[in-house]
Design an enzyme around this catalytic site. Structure first.
Site, PDB file in Angstrom:
ATOM      1  CG  ASP A   1      -3.757  -0.165  10.485  1.00  0.00           C
ATOM      2  OD1 ASP A   1      -2.693  -0.535  11.025  1.00  0.00           O
ATOM      3  OD2 ASP A   1      -3.809   0.748   9.637  1.00  0.00           O
TER       4      ASP A   1
ATOM      5  CB  CYS B   1      -0.931   0.009   1.204  1.00  0.00           C
ATOM      6  SG  CYS B   1      -2.257   1.239   1.084  1.00  0.00           S
TER       7      CYS B   1
END
Length: 223
Positions: free
Chosen positions: A128, A9
Site C-alpha cells: 500500500d 475492501c
C-alpha cells in the site's frame, strides 16, 4: 492460465457486498479500525458476511488492535482471514494461529525484501502507499519500488481503480489486487458500476498475460 485474485475492501452495506460478489470478487474486506469512515462492528460484519457464497473469503482489517478486539471479530466471523495494517510484529500477527496478510507501506528506501522475511509466515504481503493514517487514502505508490524477487506472494493495493489496475497487473504481476476508495461514490459507500468495471479490467489484464504466455510458448515451439 493467469487469474489475479480480487479483494474489495471497506464494505458497509448489503448492496455493496452483493455487487462485489456479482462482479466476481474473491474476497470481501471489513474494516475493524474505529477511526476509519469504513468501520463496521464485528456484529455488523457478520450480518454482511452471511451474504457471501462459498469460496468468497471475508477478510478483517485491523490496525494496532488489542487481542480482545481481534478475538471478538474472530468469534463473529470464524472463517475470516486476518489483515494487519498497523505496527504489529510478526509475533502479534501469529498469535491467533490463523492465516494472515501483512500490509507494507511503500515509500523510497523501504526494504521490502527484509520486511517479507520478517513476516515470512504471512500468506501474502499487501503493498500500500505510505499515507497519513493506515490505508484507504486512494494514493498510488511508485510500482518500480517493488523488487522482482519478493519471497512472498504480493497483493497490489494503493490508489487502484478501473483506469489503472490493468497496467498495475501487467507491470507487477501480483497474486491479487485490493481496492477500496477506487470503487466508491463516497467513503464507505461503494458504486456497483465501478466495482464491475474494476473487476473487468483485472480480467482483461489476465487475458493479455495469457496471450503473452501463449505467444512465447509458440515462439519456443517454432525454435
Amino acid at each position: 492460465m493467469s487469474r489475479t485474485r480480487i479483494k474489495i475492501c471497506g464494505l458497509t452495506r448489503e448492496a455493496d457486498v452483493l455487487a462485489a460478489v456479482a462482479a466476481g470478487a474473491d474476497a470481501i474486506g471489513f474494516v475493524f479500525y474505529a477511526k476509519s469512515a469504513r468501520f463496521v462492528s464485528p456484529a455488523r460484519a457478520a450480518e454482511l458476511a452471511r451474504l457471501l457464497p462459498p469460496f468468497v473469503t471475508p477478510v478483517g482489517l485491523f490496525v494496532n488492535a488489542s487481542e480482545a478486539e481481534v478475538q471478538a471479530a474472530l468469534a463473529a466471523l470464524p472463517n475470516m482471514l486476518l489483515q494487519f495494517h498497523g505496527d504489529e510484529s510478526a509475533a502479534d500477527c501469529e498469535r491467533y494461529g490463523r492465516p494472515y496478510l501483512r500490509a507494507a507501506r511503500m515509500e523510497p528506501g523501504f526494504d521490502l525484501l527484509d520486511y517479507a522475511q520478517q513476516f515470512s509466515t504471512a500468506q501474502a504481503i499487501l503493498l500500500d502507499a505510505h499515507v497519513e493514517g493506515y490505508g484507504g487514502g486512494g494514493k498510488v505508490f511508485d510500482w518500480s519500488l517493488i523488487p522482482k524477487n519478493v519471497p512472498s506472494p504480493v497483493v497490489l493495493s494503493g490508489g487502484l481503480h478501473a483506469g489503472n489496475v490493468l497496467t498495475g497487473v501487467l507491470q507487477v504481476r501480483p497474486t491479487a489486487v485490493d481496492v477500496s476508495s477506487g470503487v466508491e461514490q463516497a467513503k464507505g459507500l461503494k458504486d456497483a458500476a465501478l466495482i464491475q468495471q474494476f473487476c473487468a479490467a483485472v480480467r482483461e489484464a489476465d487475458a493479455q498475460i495469457d496471450q503473452q504466455i501463449d505467444a512465447q510458448a509458440a515462439r519456443q515451439n517454432c525454435a
